[in-house]
Design a protein around this motif. Structure first.
Motif, mmCIF file in Angstrom:
data_model
loop_
_atom_site.group_PDB
_atom_site.id
_atom_site.type_symbol
_atom_site.label_atom_id
_atom_site.label_comp_id
_atom_site.label_asym_id
_atom_site.label_seq_id
_atom_site.Cartn_x
_atom_site.Cartn_y
_atom_site.Cartn_z
ATOM 1 N N THR A 42 0.844 -1.184 0.000
ATOM 2 C CA THR A 42 0.000 0.000 0.000
ATOM 3 C C THR A 42 0.881 1.236 0.000
ATOM 4 O O THR A 42 2.114 1.146 -0.050
ATOM 5 N N LEU A 52 0.731 4.316 2.380
ATOM 6 C CA LEU A 52 0.180 5.066 3.501
ATOM 7 C C LEU A 52 0.379 6.562 3.338
ATOM 8 O O LEU A 52 -0.457 7.358 3.781
ATOM 9 N N THR A 108 -2.512 8.583 1.131
ATOM 10 C CA THR A 108 -3.943 8.513 1.375
ATOM 11 C C THR A 108 -4.554 9.825 1.846
ATOM 12 O O THR A 108 -3.884 10.664 2.472
ATOM 13 N N ALA A 117 -1.191 8.871 7.207
ATOM 14 C CA ALA A 117 -0.700 7.499 7.376
ATOM 15 C C ALA A 117 -1.157 6.919 8.704
ATOM 16 O O ALA A 117 -1.545 5.744 8.793
ATOM 17 N N LEU A 138 -4.894 5.886 8.550
ATOM 18 C CA LEU A 138 -5.127 4.664 7.776
ATOM 19 C C LEU A 138 -4.532 3.449 8.480
ATOM 20 O O LEU A 138 -5.135 2.369 8.486
ATOM 21 N N ALA A 139 -3.361 3.589 9.078
ATOM 22 C CA ALA A 139 -2.748 2.458 9.783
ATOM 23 C C ALA A 139 -3.641 1.982 10.925
ATOM 24 O O ALA A 139 -3.792 0.768 11.150
ATOM 25 N N SER A 161 4.525 -0.512 3.265
ATOM 26 C CA SER A 161 4.071 0.718 2.617
ATOM 27 C C SER A 161 5.183 1.325 1.775
ATOM 28 O O SER A 161 6.272 1.611 2.268
ATOM 29 N N VAL A 215 6.068 9.115 7.671
ATOM 30 C CA VAL A 215 5.669 7.724 7.900
ATOM 31 C C VAL A 215 6.563 7.075 8.946
ATOM 32 O O VAL A 215 6.095 6.277 9.775
#
Length: 407
Positions: free
Chosen positions: A69, A71, A74, A111, A114-115, A128, A144
């Motif tokens: 993905t 992160l 997003t 990030a 979403l995490a 990621s 991140v």
């Protein structure tokens, strides 16, 4: 850390078992596990404080894995992004870079959101890709990495330093990737050496030279279709062999494996298997994709991920990895229960092997990342995608019924 005894759960359709967790690790799985007896047998001491949790006969799964993905890209928990981007890959790359610069998009806070959404759905390990380019430098990666540190122990975030805007075509990118690896990026990413950089041999020489210098694995986005992608894949595998990087390379997307003739495909799958190079699929409905069945029969590790989730590239994607497993199953026409288990393997065991996530699974000694789902079997869990009754990360209960259990 409080120890945990998870009682009355199932690892199959068979009778219920108990799971004893100490210091964040699985100690014992079996029927009738007793915490005090286990302590006495191990150390001749009285039992420590142990939280006892009744699983209610739910199905026990290992923590899920997101294998691919972004992160940092997003817009999760942000206002809707109106997507009016052209269809070419370069359109999306240029648009995203301009949008992030003009809005001050904060990779770290998005990030994190979403995490944590992943964690509530039972995903405890994430690979990621994070953009590194000459506009943003290492800013996105720094964001991140800050979240990786904050969430350590709950979500294991593995970062890939990813040249989303190209490597050779943007001078200075190689130097930034060098810095990113020196500053803690776990993996070196790449992007379409033929279609984007237009000089695949030089592009791959630079990329694998950096990986060799830092002793880091490689994960290359290979969108190139048909014979062009097959040609590039052969060049990649040449370097895997020359540098002895067996087991350290992932080919992400690998659309070419879904668009070449049977003889050419067979040869590439044999090379991938011999060099232990894994394949990542997001199973998009709009592109040729590598076949799960063909990869497994050839001995190639194939695993799954979302790619982007609700960003300037796409409005789609979900932090529910059981939903992604179902998409992989649908795209590959996996219908029998044992075949649906292959799709689940793409977001569990196979992903752990491909990404190098250690101490994984439902075995004594493994890290206690556990998910409870009200389902009779793995196939039902994948297809029905019921709410996660309980999520345990590193031995601690972190979510119940889709809601955070700890701050």
């Amino acid at each position: 850390m409080t120890d945990l005894l998870l009682k009355n759960v199932r690892v199959s359709r068979d009778d219920a078992v108990d799971v004893l967790v100490r210091a964040g690790r699985i100690v014992r799985i079996g029927p009738g596990v007793d915490a005090a007896a286990a302590d006495a047998a191990a150390a001749g001491a009285a039992a420590a404080d142990t939280l006892v949790e009744d699983g209610g006969g739910a199905l026990l799964l290992p923590g899920l894995i997101e294998g691919h993905t972004h992160l940092d890209k997003t817009n999760w928990e942000s206002p809707w992004y109106v997507n009016e981007v052209g269809s070419a890959l370069t359109d999306r790359i240029d648009n995203e870079r301009a949008w992030r610069a003009s809005t001050g998009h904060d990779a770290g806070s998005h990030a994190r959101a979403l995490a944590l959404a992943f964690l509530r759905e039972g995903t405890t390990r994430i690979r990621s890709h994070v953009d590194v380019d000459t506009d943003a430098g290492l800013r996105h990666l720094d964001g991140v990495h800050a979240i990786r540190e904050e969430l350590a122990g709950r979500v294991d975030i593995q970062t890939v330093a990813f040249p989303q805007s190209g490597l050779l075509i943007r001078p200075g990118t190689a130097e930034l990737l060098d810095q990113a690896l020196a500053q803690g990026a776990d993996v070196l990413g790449g992007l379409d050496p033929s279609a984007i950089d237009r000089d695949p041999a030089k592009s791959l020489d630079v990329l694998f030279g950096l990986a060799d210098k830092h002793g880091k694995p490689v994960d290359i986005h290979l969108h190139e279709p048909g014979e062009l992608g097959a040609f590039t894949l052969d060049l990649i595998l040449d370097r895997v062999a020359a540098l002895g990087m067996q087991g350290k390379v992932v080919i992400s997307h690998a659309f070419c494996l879904g668009g070449i003739d049977a003889k050419r495909l067979d040869g590439l799958l044999r090379r991938l298997a011999a060099l232990d190079a894994a394949v990542l699929t997001t199973a998009p409905p709009s592109r040729p994709v590598p076949a799960v069945r063909a990869c497994r029969e050839a001995g190639v590790t194939i695993f799954g991920g979302n790619d982007g989730i609700r960003d300037t590239w796409t409005p789609y994607g979900s932090p529910d990895m059981l939903a992604r497993a179902m998409m992989i199953g649908l795209r590959n026409d996996l219908r029998r229960d044992d075949e649906v288990e292959w799709a689940f393997d793409c977001v569990s065991g196979a992903a752990a092997r491909a990404c190098g996530f250690a101490d994984y699974g439902l075995t004594p000694g493994a890290r206690a990342d556990l998910v409870l789902v009200d389902a009779s079997c793995v196939a039902e869990a994948v297809v029905t995608r019921k709410p996660r009754r309980l999520v345990v990360a590193g031995g601690a209960i972190v979510a119940r019924n889709g809601l955070d259990a700890i701050a």
